[in-house]
Design a protein around this motif. Sequence first.
Motif, mmCIF file in Angstrom:
data_model
loop_
_atom_site.group_PDB
_atom_site.id
_atom_site.type_symbol
_atom_site.label_atom_id
_atom_site.label_comp_id
_atom_site.label_asym_id
_atom_site.label_seq_id
_atom_site.Cartn_x
_atom_site.Cartn_y
_atom_site.Cartn_z
ATOM 1 N N ILE A 1 0.840 -1.205 0.000
ATOM 2 C CA ILE A 1 0.000 0.000 0.000
ATOM 3 C C ILE A 1 0.870 1.248 0.000
ATOM 4 O O ILE A 1 0.596 2.216 -0.700
ATOM 5 N N THR A 2 1.959 1.222 0.777
ATOM 6 C CA THR A 2 2.834 2.390 0.819
ATOM 7 C C THR A 2 3.493 2.658 -0.526
ATOM 8 O O THR A 2 3.658 3.815 -0.928
ATOM 9 N N MET A 3 3.848 1.587 -1.259
ATOM 10 C CA MET A 3 4.577 1.780 -2.507
ATOM 11 C C MET A 3 3.670 2.141 -3.683
ATOM 12 O O MET A 3 4.151 2.507 -4.742
ATOM 13 N N THR A 4 2.363 2.013 -3.532
ATOM 14 C CA THR A 4 1.473 2.170 -4.692
ATOM 15 C C THR A 4 0.653 3.460 -4.644
ATOM 16 O O THR A 4 0.625 4.116 -3.622
ATOM 17 N N PRO A 5 -0.046 3.781 -5.752
ATOM 18 C CA PRO A 5 -0.587 5.114 -6.004
ATOM 19 C C PRO A 5 -1.203 5.867 -4.839
ATOM 20 O O PRO A 5 -2.225 5.446 -4.291
ATOM 21 N N GLY A 6 -0.592 6.976 -4.454
ATOM 22 C CA GLY A 6 -1.222 7.929 -3.560
ATOM 23 C C GLY A 6 -1.658 7.438 -2.198
ATOM 24 O O GLY A 6 -2.384 8.129 -1.514
ATOM 25 N N THR A 7 -1.246 6.240 -1.784
ATOM 26 C CA THR A 7 -1.670 5.743 -0.477
ATOM 27 C C THR A 7 -0.471 5.386 0.381
ATOM 28 O O THR A 7 0.597 5.072 -0.136
ATOM 29 N N LEU A 8 -0.660 5.418 1.687
ATOM 30 C CA LEU A 8 0.444 5.190 2.604
ATOM 31 C C LEU A 8 -0.108 4.557 3.882
ATOM 32 O O LEU A 8 -1.041 5.085 4.481
ATOM 33 N N THR A 9 0.434 3.416 4.275
ATOM 34 C CA THR A 9 -0.037 2.784 5.498
ATOM 35 C C THR A 9 0.544 3.524 6.691
ATOM 36 O O THR A 9 1.756 3.645 6.808
ATOM 37 N N ALA A 10 -0.330 4.027 7.567
ATOM 38 C CA ALA A 10 0.183 4.794 8.690
ATOM 39 C C ALA A 10 0.116 4.008 9.989
ATOM 40 O O ALA A 10 0.952 4.179 10.859
ATOM 41 N N GLU A 11 -0.860 3.121 10.125
ATOM 42 C CA GLU A 11 -1.071 2.546 11.439
ATOM 43 C C GLU A 11 -1.873 1.262 11.338
ATOM 44 O O GLU A 11 -2.638 1.071 10.402
ATOM 45 N N VAL A 12 -1.666 0.390 12.318
ATOM 46 C CA VAL A 12 -2.449 -0.835 12.394
ATOM 47 C C VAL A 12 -3.250 -0.776 13.689
ATOM 48 O O VAL A 12 -2.819 -0.151 14.656
ATOM 49 N N SER A 13 -4.441 -1.355 13.681
ATOM 50 C CA SER A 13 -5.250 -1.277 14.905
ATOM 51 C C SER A 13 -4.669 -2.213 15.954
ATOM 52 O O SER A 13 -3.937 -3.152 15.644
ATOM 53 N N ALA A 14 -5.003 -1.957 17.216
ATOM 54 C CA ALA A 14 -4.395 -2.707 18.315
ATOM 55 C C ALA A 14 -4.704 -4.201 18.222
ATOM 56 O O ALA A 14 -3.874 -5.028 18.587
ATOM 57 N N ASP A 15 -5.885 -4.558 17.681
ATOM 58 C CA ASP A 15 -6.209 -5.977 17.570
ATOM 59 C C ASP A 15 -5.709 -6.583 16.254
ATOM 60 O O ASP A 15 -5.883 -7.766 16.006
ATOM 61 N N GLY A 16 -5.101 -5.759 15.396
ATOM 62 C CA GLY A 16 -4.513 -6.282 14.166
ATOM 63 C C GLY A 16 -5.525 -6.610 13.086
ATOM 64 O O GLY A 16 -5.215 -7.358 12.169
ATOM 65 N N HIS A 17 -6.722 -6.061 13.147
ATOM 66 C CA HIS A 17 -7.730 -6.406 12.142
ATOM 67 C C HIS A 17 -8.028 -5.291 11.153
ATOM 68 O O HIS A 17 -8.902 -5.437 10.314
ATOM 69 N N SER A 18 -7.370 -4.132 11.291
ATOM 70 C CA SER A 18 -7.554 -3.114 10.261
ATOM 71 C C SER A 18 -6.303 -2.241 10.134
ATOM 72 O O SER A 18 -5.503 -2.139 11.070
ATOM 73 N N LEU A 19 -6.153 -1.662 8.948
ATOM 74 C CA LEU A 19 -5.037 -0.767 8.680
ATOM 75 C C LEU A 19 -5.575 0.649 8.493
ATOM 76 O O LEU A 19 -6.659 0.840 7.956
ATOM 77 N N LEU A 20 -4.786 1.621 8.936
ATOM 78 C CA LEU A 20 -5.140 3.019 8.708
ATOM 79 C C LEU A 20 -4.279 3.520 7.546
ATOM 80 O O LEU A 20 -3.059 3.493 7.611
ATOM 81 N N VAL A 21 -4.964 3.935 6.468
ATOM 82 C CA VAL A 21 -4.249 4.319 5.251
ATOM 83 C C VAL A 21 -4.467 5.810 5.009
ATOM 84 O O VAL A 21 -5.581 6.314 5.150
ATOM 85 N N HIS A 22 -3.390 6.509 4.678
ATOM 86 C CA HIS A 22 -3.518 7.919 4.347
ATOM 87 C C HIS A 22 -3.447 8.085 2.834
ATOM 88 O O HIS A 22 -2.550 7.537 2.190
ATOM 89 N N CYS A 23 -4.400 8.842 2.256
ATOM 90 C CA CYS A 23 -4.404 9.064 0.808
ATOM 91 C C CYS A 23 -3.973 10.492 0.519
ATOM 92 O O CYS A 23 -4.438 11.421 1.175
#
Lengths: 134, 163
Positions: free
Chosen positions: B115-137
Amino acid sequence: MELFWEIVISALLVIGGFFGLVGSFGLVKLPDPMTRLHAPTKAATLGVGATLIASMVWFGVYKDDLTLHELMITIFIFLTAPISAHFIAKANIFRDWKQDQLPPPAGNGNWAVHEVESDTSAEELQEAEVSQKS
Amino acid sequence: MIRKILPHPHLTLLLTLVWLLLANAYTINSLVFGLLMGLVIPWITAPYWPDRPIIRNLPKIIEYILIVFYDILVSNIVVARIVLFLPNSKLQPAWVTVPLDLHEPEAITVLAGTITMTPGTLTAEVSADGHSLLVHCLHAPDPDGVRDDIKARYEARLKEIFE
């Protein structure tokens, strides 16, 4: 034939330089830290990549020497760029973003930075800050 | 017995290859040294990967790598265009939550990196339980589309590779 390869190598170098410049320019132009992170993680990868391919072609054509450790550099960049970006983003969220400014994660729980039980909680850091000031 | 000497045969092979490429000299000398490293490093680091996922689907992996390379190429041009031609006032940055169907930590790490390497998106954070990612566009007029795109293009393929 010589001329053809020279054109190829020059073109790759120009492309590399151009994208490197755009990546650096993005750092200056974009408005806030989160958007600034996008410029170096993306535009700069193609810049470095094109320069490395140019290096491989030059060694292959003029030195008759197939070098592949440029490939290694590429792989290491692809492995490390997302990780450093992730660290910077995390630090930025920790400093500047309140919990209610971010969309909530799916399901229960919280984002890892806002979880109080994580290794160093926000309160601990605040206490440290207070004791430093006094 | 073989398991004990070679706890991770793929890693051994990879380390030897990486050493040969780094040394940039294809001689018996560096081959022997590379093999030595390939044997010692997996043995020392074994406690750090207690359960590793089994990956079998080689054509899928190659397909995934090619898709990601193509997307990196496109993303560079897209981001360059945004940086050069889009005025800051028209920029629409957005946070997107991506709920995860993947469970292996390795698979989630690969997805976050992609996600970080591809168009306009960047992984910023993972939730504490590991079931979702926070992505910045960087520029997302349609944040829901970005999430669906990530899920369909990358996560579905990773699910086939890892599970």
